[in-house]
Design an enzyme around this catalytic site. Structure first.
Site, PDB file in Angstrom:
ATOM      1  N   TYR A  53      25.267  14.556 -15.383  1.00  0.00           N
ATOM      2  CA  TYR A  53      24.606  16.224 -15.471  1.00  0.00           C
ATOM      3  C   TYR A  53      25.425  17.162 -15.877  1.00  0.00           C
ATOM      4  CZ  TYR A  53      20.266  13.519 -14.758  1.00  0.00           C
ATOM      5  OH  TYR A  53      18.928  12.327 -15.073  1.00  0.00           O
ATOM      6  N   PRO A 206       8.891  14.873 -17.541  1.00  0.00           N
ATOM      7  CA  PRO A 206       7.229  15.027 -17.096  1.00  0.00           C
ATOM      8  C   PRO A 206       6.586  16.085 -17.969  1.00  0.00           C
ATOM      9  CG  PRO A 206       8.813  15.836 -15.407  1.00  0.00           C
ATOM     10  CD  PRO A 206       9.942  15.332 -16.092  1.00  0.00           C
ATOM     11  N   LEU A 207       7.770  16.874 -18.244  1.00  0.00           N
ATOM     12  CA  LEU A 207       6.891  18.339 -19.983  1.00  0.00           C
ATOM     13  C   LEU A 207       7.462  17.709 -20.463  1.00  0.00           C
ATOM     14  CD1 LEU A 207       7.404  20.764 -16.980  1.00  0.00           C
ATOM     15  CD2 LEU A 207       5.500  19.745 -17.344  1.00  0.00           C
ATOM     16  N   ALA A 208       7.622  16.741 -21.136  1.00  0.00           N
ATOM     17  CA  ALA A 208       8.299  16.326 -22.408  1.00  0.00           C
ATOM     18  C   ALA A 208       8.919  17.084 -23.048  1.00  0.00           C
ATOM     19  CB  ALA A 208       6.850  16.194 -23.253  1.00  0.00           C
ATOM     20  N   ARG A 227      15.100  24.761 -24.756  1.00  0.00           N
ATOM     21  CA  ARG A 227      15.426  23.505 -25.758  1.00  0.00           C
ATOM     22  C   ARG A 227      14.992  22.625 -26.524  1.00  0.00           C
ATOM     23  NH1 ARG A 227      15.083  18.478 -21.258  1.00  0.00           N
ATOM     24  NH2 ARG A 227      15.967  19.365 -19.343  1.00  0.00           N
ATOM     25  N   GLN A 286       9.547  29.704 -14.240  1.00  0.00           N
ATOM     26  CA  GLN A 286       9.090  28.336 -14.615  1.00  0.00           C
ATOM     27  C   GLN A 286       9.363  28.035 -13.038  1.00  0.00           C
ATOM     28  OE1 GLN A 286      11.947  26.781 -16.816  1.00  0.00           O
ATOM     29  NE2 GLN A 286      11.221  27.708 -18.382  1.00  0.00           N
TER      30      GLN A 286
HETATM   31  P1  NAP Z   1      11.212  17.840 -18.483  1.00  0.00           P
HETATM   32  O1  NAP Z   1      10.425  18.452 -17.049  1.00  0.00           O
HETATM   33  O2  NAP Z   1      10.610  17.481 -19.285  1.00  0.00           O
HETATM   34  O3  NAP Z   1      11.696  19.689 -19.361  1.00  0.00           O
HETATM   35  C1  NAP Z   1      12.012  21.239 -17.979  1.00  0.00           C
HETATM   36  C2  NAP Z   1      12.071  21.813 -19.336  1.00  0.00           C
HETATM   37  O4  NAP Z   1      11.451  22.769 -18.886  1.00  0.00           O
HETATM   38  C3  NAP Z   1      12.897  22.191 -18.745  1.00  0.00           C
HETATM   39  O5  NAP Z   1      14.050  22.563 -18.698  1.00  0.00           O
HETATM   40  C4  NAP Z   1      12.699  24.243 -19.148  1.00  0.00           C
HETATM   41  O6  NAP Z   1      13.323  24.089 -20.377  1.00  0.00           O
HETATM   42  C5  NAP Z   1      11.302  23.948 -19.744  1.00  0.00           C
HETATM   43  N1  NAP Z   1      10.306  24.706 -18.378  1.00  0.00           N
HETATM   44  C6  NAP Z   1       9.941  23.419 -16.940  1.00  0.00           C
HETATM   45  N2  NAP Z   1       9.249  24.570 -16.890  1.00  0.00           N
HETATM   46  C7  NAP Z   1       8.559  25.582 -17.587  1.00  0.00           C
HETATM   47  C8  NAP Z   1       7.699  25.816 -17.469  1.00  0.00           C
HETATM   48  N3  NAP Z   1       7.447  26.090 -16.175  1.00  0.00           N
HETATM   49  N4  NAP Z   1       7.269  27.224 -18.689  1.00  0.00           N
HETATM   50  C9  NAP Z   1       7.698  26.900 -19.935  1.00  0.00           C
HETATM   51  N5  NAP Z   1       8.998  26.040 -19.652  1.00  0.00           N
HETATM   52  C10 NAP Z   1       9.346  25.496 -18.528  1.00  0.00           C
HETATM   53  O7  NAP Z   1      13.034  18.114 -18.995  1.00  0.00           O
HETATM   54  P2  NAP Z   1      13.537  17.862 -17.508  1.00  0.00           P
HETATM   55  O8  NAP Z   1      14.001  18.258 -17.243  1.00  0.00           O
HETATM   56  O9  NAP Z   1      14.342  16.507 -19.045  1.00  0.00           O
HETATM   57  O10 NAP Z   1      13.243  16.180 -16.953  1.00  0.00           O
HETATM   58  C11 NAP Z   1      13.137  16.087 -15.257  1.00  0.00           C
HETATM   59  C12 NAP Z   1      14.216  15.394 -14.159  1.00  0.00           C
HETATM   60  O11 NAP Z   1      14.499  13.675 -14.905  1.00  0.00           O
HETATM   61  C13 NAP Z   1      15.404  16.339 -15.255  1.00  0.00           C
HETATM   62  O12 NAP Z   1      15.845  17.014 -14.821  1.00  0.00           O
HETATM   63  C14 NAP Z   1      16.369  14.749 -14.433  1.00  0.00           C
HETATM   64  O13 NAP Z   1      16.811  15.617 -12.979  1.00  0.00           O
HETATM   65  C15 NAP Z   1      15.823  13.853 -14.763  1.00  0.00           C
HETATM   66  N6  NAP Z   1      15.770  12.840 -16.438  1.00  0.00           N
HETATM   67  C16 NAP Z   1      16.026  11.000 -16.015  1.00  0.00           C
HETATM   68  C17 NAP Z   1      16.790  10.934 -16.675  1.00  0.00           C
HETATM   69  C18 NAP Z   1      16.924   9.270 -16.713  1.00  0.00           C
HETATM   70  O14 NAP Z   1      17.633   8.335 -17.762  1.00  0.00           O
HETATM   71  N7  NAP Z   1      16.739   8.686 -15.600  1.00  0.00           N
HETATM   72  C19 NAP Z   1      16.795  10.990 -17.487  1.00  0.00           C
HETATM   73  C20 NAP Z   1      16.152  12.012 -18.290  1.00  0.00           C
HETATM   74  C21 NAP Z   1      15.717  13.248 -17.232  1.00  0.00           C
HETATM   75  P3  NAP Z   1      13.157  25.189 -21.714  1.00  0.00           P
HETATM   76  O15 NAP Z   1      13.907  26.601 -21.064  1.00  0.00           O
HETATM   77  O16 NAP Z   1      14.815  25.379 -22.779  1.00  0.00           O
HETATM   78  O17 NAP Z   1      12.265  25.216 -22.075  1.00  0.00           O
END
Ligand code: NAP
Length: 314
Positions: A53, A206-208, A227, A286
């Site tokens: 990362y 989790p938040l797509a 994003r 957030q």
């Molecule tokens: P996510 O949790 O679905 O989305 C996170 C994004 O949503 C944030 O970066 C932010 O982006 C926005 N957000 C979050 N909270 C918010 C709120 N309260 N209000 C408005 N916007 C909000 O996606 P993710 O962070 O990619 O996934 C979670 C974690 O899973 C990662 O950080 C990583 O540790 C892990 N992961 C693992 C794998 C694997 O292959 N194992 C793959 C992917 C991810 P913006 O501010 O840019 O909109």
């Protein structure tokens, strides 16, 4: 903050965790430190990063700096196996690479142990016995406390469980897989395997990627600098079908006095075997909203209504 055991282990993790894949990419060191401090203040204990990362290990490095003086309040989950350089010796699950990868992560995190060391992707070439023996050695050496995996299939979860039992190795206690209201690929076999063999699920995306926060609305301008504001990921996520589903879920939550964000977190928190919802965040605000978002206990009727509502949208 509610805590849950991570699978059948004795490790308790905060129900809301923090995904760290924005660190070193979207967030610099100062912003990372702010977000991490806010998370710790709000009771988040689980921080999920990976060697890959942020590019060149920056997420681990920034996280390590951000938790200086607070190490004992934090559960560090990191990962190995993804591509960390040119050639075959900078990735995968070989004994040679694992021994090198863990030292690199420990150095970047500036810590002498990792709480949860996760294999980021399966390595179907390396015998799983070799990988698991090398990981078991790390636990016995005290460099790693617990083992997890990510992107494993149901059959591989079952197989690794049996190898651990047969060879008296430390088992994997967690499975990190793609899982949210709009992506159910874990449900046919990963989730039942985790329930059967006592692994805690850490749903990723989790938040797509933000679609399930309520800030992308049909017919309205996309927010700037987020994003999914533009680019390939936005094209993949903001399809007509996903937008229709998100809109329907938004209305479903609103008519019951909740937000889509609360629905996204609370729904996941109620799914079998889920231990922690590790959403990413790019700001303190957030983080603050996310830690409050598991407050909706959905009834069986509401859970069924959600399935009906999504099934009606193609
Ligand atoms: P996510 O949790 O679905 O989305 C996170 C994004 O949503 C944030 O970066 C932010 O982006 C926005 N957000 C979050 N909270 C918010 C709120 N309260 N209000 C408005 N916007 C909000 O996606 P993710 O962070 O990619 O996934 C979670 C974690 O899973 C990662 O950080 C990583 O540790 C892990 N992961 C693992 C794998 C694997 O292959 N194992 C793959 C992917 C991810 P913006 O501010 O840019 O909109």
């Amino acid at each position: 903050m509610e805590t849950r055991y991570l699978g059948n282990s004795g490790l308790e993790v905060s129900l809301v965790g923090l995904g760290c894949n924005n660190f070193g990419r979207r967030l610099d060191q100062a912003q990372t430190s702010e977000v991490v401090s806010a998370a710790i203040d709000k009771g988040i204990t689980l921080f999920d990063t990976a060697d890959i990362y942020g590019g060149e290990g920056r997420s681990e490095q920034y996280l390590g700096n951000a938790i200086k003086g607070k190490r004992e309040n934090v559960i560090i989950a990191t990962k190995f196996a993804g591509d960390m350089g040119e050639g075959p010796m900078k990735r995968g699950g070989s004994r040679k690479y694992i021994i090198e990868a863990v030292e690199d992560s420990l150095r970047r995190l500036d810590t002498d142990y990792i709480d949860l060391y996760q294999m980021h992707f399966p390595d179907l070439h390396t015998p799983i016995e070799e990988t698991m023996r090398a990981l078991d050695d790390l636990v016995r050496q005290g460099k790693v406390r617990y083992l997890g995996h990510s992107n494993f299939t149901g059959w591989l979860i079952a197989h690794t469980h049996h190898v651990a039992m047969r060879d008296a190795l430390n088992p994997f206690i967690s499975a990190q897989n793609h899982f949210h209201l709009l992506n159910r690929e874990v449900q046919p076999d990963v989730q039942p395997a985790c329930e059967k063999f006592g692994l805690g699920i850490l749903p990723y995306f989790p938040l797509a990627s933000g679609l399930l926060t309520g800030k992308y609305r049909k017919g309205l301008e996309r927010p700037q600098g987020a994003r999914l504001s533009d680019g390939l990921m936005a094209d993949r996520m903001l399809t007509e079908s996903n937008m229709d589903k998100a809109e329907a879920l938004f209305e479903f939550a609103a008519t019951r006095g909740h937000t889509l964000l609360e629905l996204a977190f609370s729904w996941l928190a109620q799914q079998p075997a889920v231990s922690s919802v590790i959403a990413g965040a790019t700001s303190v605000e957030q983080v603050e909203s996310n830690v409050e978002a598991t407050n909706w206990i959905l009834t069986d009727e509401e859970l069924a209504q959600i399935e009906d509502l999504l099934a009606d949208i193609s």
